[in-house]
Design an enzyme around this catalytic site. Sequence first.
Site, PDB file in Angstrom:
ATOM      1  N   ASP A 267      -7.938  -5.789   2.786  1.00 28.67           N
ATOM      2  CA  ASP A 267      -7.099  -5.310   1.681  1.00 28.67           C
ATOM      3  C   ASP A 267      -7.278  -3.796   1.597  1.00 28.67           C
ATOM      4  OD1 ASP A 267      -5.565  -5.329  -0.785  1.00 28.67           O
ATOM      5  OD2 ASP A 267      -7.443  -5.142  -1.883  1.00 28.67           O
ATOM      6  N   SER A 268      -6.417  -3.154   0.813  1.00 29.33           N
ATOM      7  CA  SER A 268      -6.576  -1.717   0.568  1.00 29.33           C
ATOM      8  C   SER A 268      -7.910  -1.429  -0.116  1.00 29.33           C
ATOM      9  CB  SER A 268      -5.453  -1.227  -0.333  1.00 29.33           C
ATOM     10  OG  SER A 268      -5.561  -1.869  -1.598  1.00 29.33           O
TER      11      SER A 268
ATOM     12  N   CYS B 245      -3.320  -8.403   0.971  1.00 33.75           N
ATOM     13  CA  CYS B 245      -2.736  -7.271   0.258  1.00 33.75           C
ATOM     14  C   CYS B 245      -1.215  -7.404   0.339  1.00 33.75           C
ATOM     15  CB  CYS B 245      -3.193  -5.970   0.926  1.00 33.75           C
ATOM     16  SG  CYS B 245      -2.460  -4.482   0.234  1.00 33.75           S
TER      17      CYS B 245
ATOM     18  N   GLU C 181     -10.746  -0.815  -8.861  1.00 32.84           N
ATOM     19  CA  GLU C 181     -11.624  -0.238  -7.827  1.00 32.84           C
ATOM     20  C   GLU C 181     -12.891   0.342  -8.471  1.00 32.84           C
ATOM     21  OE1 GLU C 181     -11.459   0.158  -4.255  1.00 32.84           O
ATOM     22  OE2 GLU C 181     -10.031  -1.471  -4.483  1.00 32.84           O
TER      23      GLU C 181
ATOM     24  N   CYS D 119      -0.185  -8.474  -6.864  1.00 28.73           N
ATOM     25  CA  CYS D 119      -1.146  -7.574  -6.217  1.00 28.73           C
ATOM     26  C   CYS D 119      -2.485  -8.286  -6.293  1.00 28.73           C
ATOM     27  CB  CYS D 119      -1.212  -6.244  -6.957  1.00 28.73           C
ATOM     28  SG  CYS D 119      -2.592  -5.185  -6.462  1.00 28.73           S
TER      29      CYS D 119
ATOM     30  N   HIS E 232      -5.412  -7.287  -6.456  1.00 31.98           N
ATOM     31  CA  HIS E 232      -6.405  -6.744  -7.394  1.00 31.98           C
ATOM     32  C   HIS E 232      -6.277  -7.380  -8.790  1.00 31.98           C
ATOM     33  CE1 HIS E 232      -6.913  -3.493  -4.441  1.00 31.98           C
ATOM     34  NE2 HIS E 232      -7.914  -3.017  -5.154  1.00 31.98           N
TER      35      HIS E 232
HETATM   36  N1  DGL Z   1      -4.294  -5.229  -3.403  1.00 28.33           N
HETATM   37  C1  DGL Z   1      -3.081  -4.679  -2.985  1.00 28.33           C
HETATM   38  C2  DGL Z   1      -1.858  -5.531  -3.107  1.00 28.33           C
HETATM   39  O1  DGL Z   1      -1.980  -6.722  -3.137  1.00 28.33           O
HETATM   40  C3  DGL Z   1      -2.794  -3.235  -3.005  1.00 28.33           C
HETATM   41  C4  DGL Z   1      -3.152  -2.386  -4.098  1.00 28.33           C
HETATM   42  C5  DGL Z   1      -3.061  -0.929  -3.761  1.00 28.33           C
HETATM   43  O2  DGL Z   1      -3.871  -0.487  -2.970  1.00 28.33           O
HETATM   44  O3  DGL Z   1      -2.200  -0.250  -4.324  1.00 28.33           O
HETATM   45  O4  DGL Z   1      -0.773  -5.038  -3.140  1.00 28.33           O
END
Ligand code: DGL
Length: 291
Positions: free
Chosen positions: A18-19, A81, A159, A191, A193
């Site tokens: 993931d990011s 992600c 984060e 997302c 996160h």
């Molecule tokens: N966790 C990520 C997603 O599902 C990306 C969040 C990001 O880095 O902006 O899109």
Amino acid sequence: MQWPDCDAKVSSSIGVFDSGVGGLTVLRAIKDQLPLENLVYVADSGHAPYGERTPDFIIDRCRVIGSFLYAQPVKALVMACNTASVLAIEKLRAEFDIPIVGIEPAIKPASSVTRSGVVGVLATSRTLQSVGVQKLCDLYGQNVEILLQPCPGLVECIENSSLTSKDTRELLEGFVQPLVDAKADTIVLGCTHYPFVREVIQDIAGSDVTVIEPGAAVARQLSRRLNELQLNRESQPPVPKDKQVNHVGSVCDQQGAIRFYSTGEPKMASDVMSSLWGEAVRVEALTSAVT
Ligand code: DGL
């Protein structure tokens, strides 16, 4: 990828990335559904958030991390992600000859469970602007109103492990309340996160609103792909106790092992990932070729 034998392939790891730390919500679902699998997780926290980056930048990062994981080697890749998946999954599939499972906002299931006929989608700007999301809206938005709500700044809070602070709640109120005011009864967490702040979202939206998070569906899809290719460790005969080794060669019980990597600052990566994972984990720094 050349494997010494079929057993080596089946017992090798699944790469998940993931990011940043968001993909841990998907990793948890994979661990719950496929507890015997060995997993390698990469958090690209040094470059998070992806959500406001250019498509070229995101595709380049996916290639770099994909190459790192492919070289482990891994038997399958999970792009945990949405932002990366909607932009780069086809490119990665063309480059790496292993199954690759991605993720997209759960607009399809949401459109079938809504009673009010209004669905809200929380995701990054980049995800919401993608062709993939546009297609989902065209397909499932015929009789349902789909409200796309970008959430700038939210990934940064997560984060930093700032899940329940006043600032995070205020930010979330600004994203969630307009959806509720517009009569959305179903909210998609688009997302990976965002499940970390699901309780705050539910609290703002109220208990009548269904909040859909995607981790379990991704884990099911991964399991289906592994079964199709006979790569699922769960379906292998039990390993005798004295022969149980994990993917780095040390004796373990039948549970799979997990390795964590991050491109973020090592101490912070360790603290945040341990806190979000719910137990102390050792986070390895990635080499300069990957950072
Ligand atoms: N966790 C990520 C997603 O599902 C990306 C969040 C990001 O880095 O902006 O899109």
